[in-house]
Design an enzyme around this catalytic site. Sequence first.
Site, short mmCIF file in Angstrom:
data_model
loop_
_atom_site.label_atom_id
_atom_site.label_comp_id
_atom_site.label_asym_id
_atom_site.label_seq_id
_atom_site.Cartn_x
_atom_site.Cartn_y
_atom_site.Cartn_z
CG HIS A 1 -1.81 -1.19 1.32
ND1 HIS A 1 -1.35 -2.44 1.69
CD2 HIS A 1 -3.13 -1.33 1.07
CE1 HIS A 1 -2.36 -3.29 1.66
NE2 HIS A 1 -3.46 -2.66 1.30
CG HIS B 1 -5.97 1.64 -0.60
ND1 HIS B 1 -6.01 2.03 0.72
CD2 HIS B 1 -6.10 0.29 -0.60
CE1 HIS B 1 -6.18 0.96 1.47
NE2 HIS B 1 -6.24 -0.11 0.70
CB ILE C 1 -8.94 8.06 -1.10
CG1 ILE C 1 -9.04 9.25 -2.07
CG2 ILE C 1 -8.70 6.76 -1.87
CD1 ILE C 1 -10.03 9.07 -3.22
CG HIS D 1 -28.89 -13.25 26.41
ND1 HIS D 1 -29.50 -12.62 25.34
CD2 HIS D 1 -28.50 -12.26 27.25
CE1 HIS D 1 -29.48 -11.31 25.54
NE2 HIS D 1 -28.88 -11.08 26.69
NE ARG E 1 -23.07 -16.39 37.90
CZ ARG E 1 -24.04 -15.53 38.18
NH1 ARG E 1 -23.90 -14.25 37.94
NH2 ARG E 1 -25.18 -15.95 38.68
CD GLU F 1 -20.23 -6.14 24.57
OE1 GLU F 1 -20.31 -5.29 23.65
OE2 GLU F 1 -21.17 -6.38 25.35
CG LEU G 1 -8.75 -0.75 8.37
CD1 LEU G 1 -9.62 -0.31 7.19
CD2 LEU G 1 -7.47 0.06 8.42
C1 LIG Z 1 -11.54 -4.42 9.74
C2 LIG Z 1 -11.00 -4.27 8.36
N1 LIG Z 1 -11.83 -4.26 7.32
C3 LIG Z 1 -11.36 -4.17 6.07
C4 LIG Z 1 -10.02 -4.08 5.84
C5 LIG Z 1 -9.50 -4.03 4.42
N2 LIG Z 1 -8.98 -2.68 4.14
C6 LIG Z 1 -7.69 -2.39 4.23
S1 LIG Z 1 -7.37 -0.77 3.94
C7 LIG Z 1 -9.00 -0.44 3.64
C8 LIG Z 1 -9.44 0.94 3.29
C9 LIG Z 1 -8.86 1.90 4.23
O1 LIG Z 1 -9.09 3.20 3.86
P1 LIG Z 1 -8.30 4.32 4.63
O2 LIG Z 1 -8.22 4.01 6.05
O3 LIG Z 1 -8.89 5.61 4.24
O4 LIG Z 1 -6.81 4.18 4.08
P2 LIG Z 1 -6.21 4.86 2.79
O5 LIG Z 1 -6.86 4.24 1.60
O6 LIG Z 1 -6.50 6.30 2.89
O7 LIG Z 1 -4.76 4.53 2.87
C10 LIG Z 1 -9.76 -1.59 3.80
C11 LIG Z 1 -11.22 -1.64 3.60
C12 LIG Z 1 -9.17 -4.08 6.96
N3 LIG Z 1 -7.87 -4.03 6.86
N4 LIG Z 1 -9.68 -4.15 8.20
MG LIG Z 2 -8.32 7.25 3.30
#
Ligand SMILES: Cc1ncc(C[n+]2csc(CCOP(=O)(O)OP(=O)(O)O)c2C)c(N)n1
Ligand SMILES: [Mg+2]
Length: 653
Positions: A32, A266, A193, A473, A357, A411, A122
């Site tokens: 990336h 990206h 983006i 549950h 528990r 959580e 993320l």
């Molecule tokens: C929980 C999760 N969902 C999906 C992804 C796949 N993924 C990696 S980067 C991305 C987009 C991220 O966009 P952004 O944070 O704006 O990064 P940029 O493109 O600006 O570098 C996705 C969907 C991931 N890494 N983690």
């Molecule tokens: Mg971005």
Amino acid sequence: MLTPDTIEKLKKTATSVRALSMDAVQKANSGHPGLPLGIADLGALLFSQIMRHDPQRPDWADRDRFVLSAGHGSMFLYSLLHLSGYGLSLDEIKNFRQIGSKTPGHPEFGHTVGIETTTGPLGAGFSNAVGMAIAETMLAARFNTAADKIVDHYTYAISGDGCLMEGVSAEAASLAGHLKLGKLIVFYDSNSITIEGDTSIAFTEDVAKRFQAYGWQTLAGDAYDVQQVASLVEEAKRETEKPTLIILKSIIGYGAPNKAGSHSVHGSPLGADEVAASRAHLGIPVDKDFYVFPEVYDYMKDCAAAGRKLFDDWNTRFNAWAKANPELKKEWDLFMSGDLSAAVYPPVKEGDKSATRVASGNTIQSLSESLPFLVGGSADLAPSNNTAMKGAGDYSAANRKGRVMHFGVREHAMGGVANGMLLHGGFRTFCATFLVFSDYMRPTVRLAALMNIPQIFVFTHDSIFVGEDGPTHQPIEHVESLRLIPNLLVLRPADAEETSLCWKLALEEKRRPSCMILTRQNLPWFKKNTDKEKTLKLGYFIAKDEANPEVTVLASGSEVALALGAAAKSKKRVRVISVFSRELFIAQSKGDIAKLLGNGAKVVAAEAGVTTGWKGLASEVLGIDRFGESGPGEKVAERLGLTEENLLAMIER
Ligand SMILES: Cc1ncc(C[n+]2csc(CCOP(=O)(O)OP(=O)(O)O)c2C)c(N)n1
Ligand SMILES: [Mg+2]
């Protein structure tokens, strides 16, 4: 104010980060480039001018923490670690994303020096950063004196659009604002983006207003004006009550003349032509791969020397503090080492009939009194999870010494925050919810396992015996699905004594997280016919011994009592084994397992959940392969066939 000379050096450093990042991605033909190119200036500024760190002492307890929550931009971090002198060689940069390299696709804690946490999913890093900032306040409250602040650092994180779209960052930000974590500073790489294109397709909220509502200070600036960004960081530091989100308008893939600003940059290599065009555009010699301006290495060496001096100064102050406060220093050593020799577990009560528990609650209480570095809490279920520690105080903005965390009904963030606290160092941590909601925090359990950190997850209300709350549950597949996560200890004790022993096992783990799977309902104590110390590590106790069994029943948790009941009524010679950890149990040699199973005896298993995982060990399994129902627990068990009668029939067949 940054001098014009420093600004010039920062620009050269940023350009070198861009050069290394685009070349590494190009060579790997994977990765990336967008993020590293987009915010290289911020990285140069942070690592050279803002962060208090000594690359030669990556384990300095009072270093500033840095989390790249947008972990896909890993080359940003690797370039900066290389330039800063963390010992990450240019060859490693050239080996980006290759097997065995120190530069894997996403940053991995414990694998590369200088990486504070594993990121990639993320938003997870955002929650880790909140945990680190919490741990800082906890240590500061305990160890700083009027004369000296030996704990006094910032936690920095970088989030992208993706991190801020994810729910986990919202949960964590809400908690951070509530807790007034004034030393948490998060940069938002706002390039509008993501993978599918412009954020206008899915993300149009006012992030600043949202964070203000959480109780954050929000600031905004231009990602390419390093003087402005440096001033914003100063402003963030002046705000001691609120965490700060610094929103930086940036351009993804900055410097790539034909691709900057587009989602195409990206997550794909620029391509040879665009790399050449970018070099020309950025003033990088067009024929030089992995180019670093020579003056950048000199500059970063000077910055590292400044970092070394910061450490030396701190160390001098630390030694003076230690001399003036010998008792505190002793406590500091205890917190930093996590020494468990003082741990006190509740005494074994034969005939005890408590729920596991409750037994866990008693154990936590006893441990909290003997281990001052134990901290933890629940996602609003402490009265049900039995995780409150009486006398330990509630952690809050007003009481940083409190050890009971109130994570709120969050959580996912709870797991990430607890992981961040543990990663920070100085504490042993646990967090808790109902087992059925482990699904809400599964990513954090997985990350703890991946990072080899000994987090303790307490999951109570572990089966259909929850009863009246019904199928939403009642866990069915949860224990088995947790067992699918590699490097995770799943512990399902069968009585109070086993619960306490499982806590000991979990605490003594150094490189593996544990899940404590605990009942809501009472369970009778049983006599353990084994050398407890020895078989604890092997994941079982023999609940009913039989020299030459015709049938062996493997059971866990509440089904051990069920198995003992059935065995007592059977006309056959029946051995009952409480398998509180199937991972440990099956890790034994085939011969040892065969001996335990009774060398050819019929093997039956019983567990109040899906039967899949037991089929490799037992010829018949009493379990539950469907969702439960609302009703009193015993009645639900009857309806679903989880009865002593049915187990007896299996034994007798
Ligand atoms: C929980 C999760 N969902 C999906 C992804 C796949 N993924 C990696 S980067 C991305 C987009 C991220 O966009 P952004 O944070 O704006 O990064 P940029 O493109 O600006 O570098 C996705 C969907 C991931 N890494 N983690
Ligand atoms: Mg971005």
